[in-house]
Design a protein around this motif. Sequence first.
Motif, PDB file in Angstrom:
ATOM      1  N   ILE A   1      -5.980 -16.905   2.494  1.00 38.62           N
ATOM      2  CA  ILE A   1      -4.993 -16.021   3.108  1.00 38.62           C
ATOM      3  C   ILE A   1      -5.666 -15.197   4.189  1.00 38.62           C
ATOM      4  O   ILE A   1      -6.743 -14.633   3.985  1.00 38.62           O
ATOM      5  N   GLY A   2      -5.028 -15.116   5.371  1.00 36.84           N
ATOM      6  CA  GLY A   2      -5.474 -14.232   6.434  1.00 36.84           C
ATOM      7  C   GLY A   2      -4.568 -13.014   6.498  1.00 36.84           C
ATOM      8  O   GLY A   2      -3.341 -13.158   6.442  1.00 36.84           O
TER       9      GLY A   2
ATOM     10  N   VAL B   1      -1.986 -19.341   5.178  1.00 36.82           N
ATOM     11  CA  VAL B   1      -0.903 -18.443   5.588  1.00 36.82           C
ATOM     12  C   VAL B   1      -1.505 -17.167   6.167  1.00 36.82           C
ATOM     13  O   VAL B   1      -2.630 -16.782   5.820  1.00 36.82           O
ATOM     14  N   LEU B   2      -0.752 -16.534   7.089  1.00 38.03           N
ATOM     15  CA  LEU B   2      -1.138 -15.240   7.646  1.00 38.03           C
ATOM     16  C   LEU B   2      -0.123 -14.190   7.213  1.00 38.03           C
ATOM     17  O   LEU B   2       1.087 -14.421   7.308  1.00 38.03           O
ATOM     18  N   LEU B   3      -0.613 -13.044   6.738  1.00 38.27           N
ATOM     19  CA  LEU B   3       0.244 -11.904   6.449  1.00 38.27           C
ATOM     20  C   LEU B   3       0.058 -10.909   7.591  1.00 38.27           C
ATOM     21  O   LEU B   3      -1.048 -10.394   7.794  1.00 38.27           O
TER      22      LEU B   3
ATOM     23  N   PRO C   1       1.279 -20.854   9.191  1.00 40.83           N
ATOM     24  CA  PRO C   1       2.523 -20.156   8.822  1.00 40.83           C
ATOM     25  C   PRO C   1       2.301 -18.651   8.702  1.00 40.83           C
ATOM     26  O   PRO C   1       1.258 -18.205   8.214  1.00 40.83           O
ATOM     27  N   VAL C   2       3.288 -17.885   9.166  1.00 41.25           N
ATOM     28  CA  VAL C   2       3.180 -16.428   9.189  1.00 41.25           C
ATOM     29  C   VAL C   2       4.266 -15.807   8.314  1.00 41.25           C
ATOM     30  O   VAL C   2       5.441 -16.159   8.418  1.00 41.25           O
ATOM     31  N   ILE C   3       3.834 -14.883   7.443  1.00 40.50           N
ATOM     32  CA  ILE C   3       4.773 -14.046   6.692  1.00 40.50           C
ATOM     33  C   ILE C   3       4.725 -12.657   7.311  1.00 40.50           C
ATOM     34  O   ILE C   3       3.679 -12.018   7.339  1.00 40.50           O
ATOM     35  N   SER C   4       5.876 -12.200   7.830  1.00 36.80           N
ATOM     36  CA  SER C   4       5.957 -10.866   8.418  1.00 36.80           C
ATOM     37  C   SER C   4       6.267  -9.860   7.321  1.00 36.80           C
ATOM     38  O   SER C   4       7.170 -10.057   6.507  1.00 36.80           O
TER      39      SER C   4
ATOM     40  N   ALA D   1       2.413 -10.369  -0.397  1.00 33.59           N
ATOM     41  CA  ALA D   1       1.301 -10.885  -1.209  1.00 33.59           C
ATOM     42  C   ALA D   1       1.826 -11.689  -2.385  1.00 33.59           C
ATOM     43  O   ALA D   1       1.313 -12.762  -2.713  1.00 33.59           O
ATOM     44  N   GLU D   2       2.875 -11.180  -3.019  1.00 33.52           N
ATOM     45  CA  GLU D   2       3.448 -11.884  -4.174  1.00 33.52           C
ATOM     46  C   GLU D   2       4.074 -13.197  -3.753  1.00 33.52           C
ATOM     47  O   GLU D   2       3.926 -14.220  -4.435  1.00 33.52           O
TER      48      GLU D   2
END
Length: 416
Positions: free
Chosen positions: A153-154, A212-214, A243-246, A272-273
């Motif tokens: 995870i980034g 994935v990127l947070l 893939p990016v999670i905003s 994170a979850e």
Amino acid sequence: MADKFEFNFSDHEENDGKLIYTVSQINDEIKNMLEDVYPGIWITGEISNFRLYSSGHMYFNIKDENSQINAVMFQHANSSLNFRPEDGMQVLVYGRISAYPKRGDYQIIVNTMQQQGKGALSEEFERLKKKLQKEGLFEESAKKPVPEMINKIGIITSKDGAALHDILEVLNNLEADVEVLIYPVRVQGSEAEIEIPQAIKYLNENYGDLDVLLVGRGGGSIEDLWAFNTEPVARAIFNSDIPVISCVGHEIDFTISDFAADLRAPTPSAAAEMAVRGTNALKVRFNGLKEMLFDNMDFIIENAQAKLVSLSSSRAFTKPHLIYEDKIAYVDDLGKRAERSFSNLLKFKTEKIDNIMHKLDLVSPLSVLKRGYSICRDTDGQIVKDADAVKTDDNILLKLAQGSLKAKVSGVEKND
């Protein structure tokens, strides 16, 4: 106007000719000064960081492009409003300038509020949203799926913010077996809209194995979150191969980054979850299968041990000679029964053959010959049935019951 103020120095201490104030004294005097100079004033600006408390009191900021002022509108004053104030709304307010001595802040206590339309930030938000939506940056078909199994995870956020702490705490509480790479950036101000895209680009170019990127930050006013409503940040998120999670602000906060991202999380903790949800589900499933496998292995081993105990106590191991003797007797008995059956069958078949032979013998020409008859054949071997078939001096062969006679016809006699 300053010459209007008259300070009462009698309550202040003097030390070596120095006038010394306590913090409370100076804040109280500043409060009195502000209220005397600005007992009633009109201010126009844009609402930001609006909060409505259960008491009915409203706390917010009024801002323009260069500055802002704290504001409060108490319940008795706002009860007559015919609209609900919100962030980004342009308003005209009337009230008095005062101060809150405990914090040393000054503010306007609003008595009247008039709506003047949406604020500049809200207009910019809608303009950019429509532009990027038209270009297809928000299309579901363009969004990349977040892998179900996450190994790396980034995280792109402030190194000192609550968001990073919340993300790491969730990963730790979930015992997520993942590698974490943190790229610290500023998440507020004009520098943020430069550093965030740079971070996304750098991680894509140098850490393409990230799953994935947070990208996000904790909550705040619309100004605090504004970096995530800028075009460079939105395009960097959309162009990311990872893939990016905003995860910006609180659940009620929506930014342009949320629409451009592959997945939107209401909070950094939720991001994170969501990132390790699939991994944890597989982990739970794996543990369940592992327990089931161990249970089955225990059952198989226990069952095999029971069978082994049963076999070890059977006659095959304790008294094998008894089984051998029983089988020998059984084989002998089978042999005798087979011998009797074969003898009876042979007798039956012999009698049957004898009967058939007797019947055949009765109809056999040889039996007729035994009674004194003979069979006459000509030289061609044909049986002579009629006296006209031969002539005088013809050679014939007479088959008797025992042997044959060669003869010559001396005469032929015909029956009438």
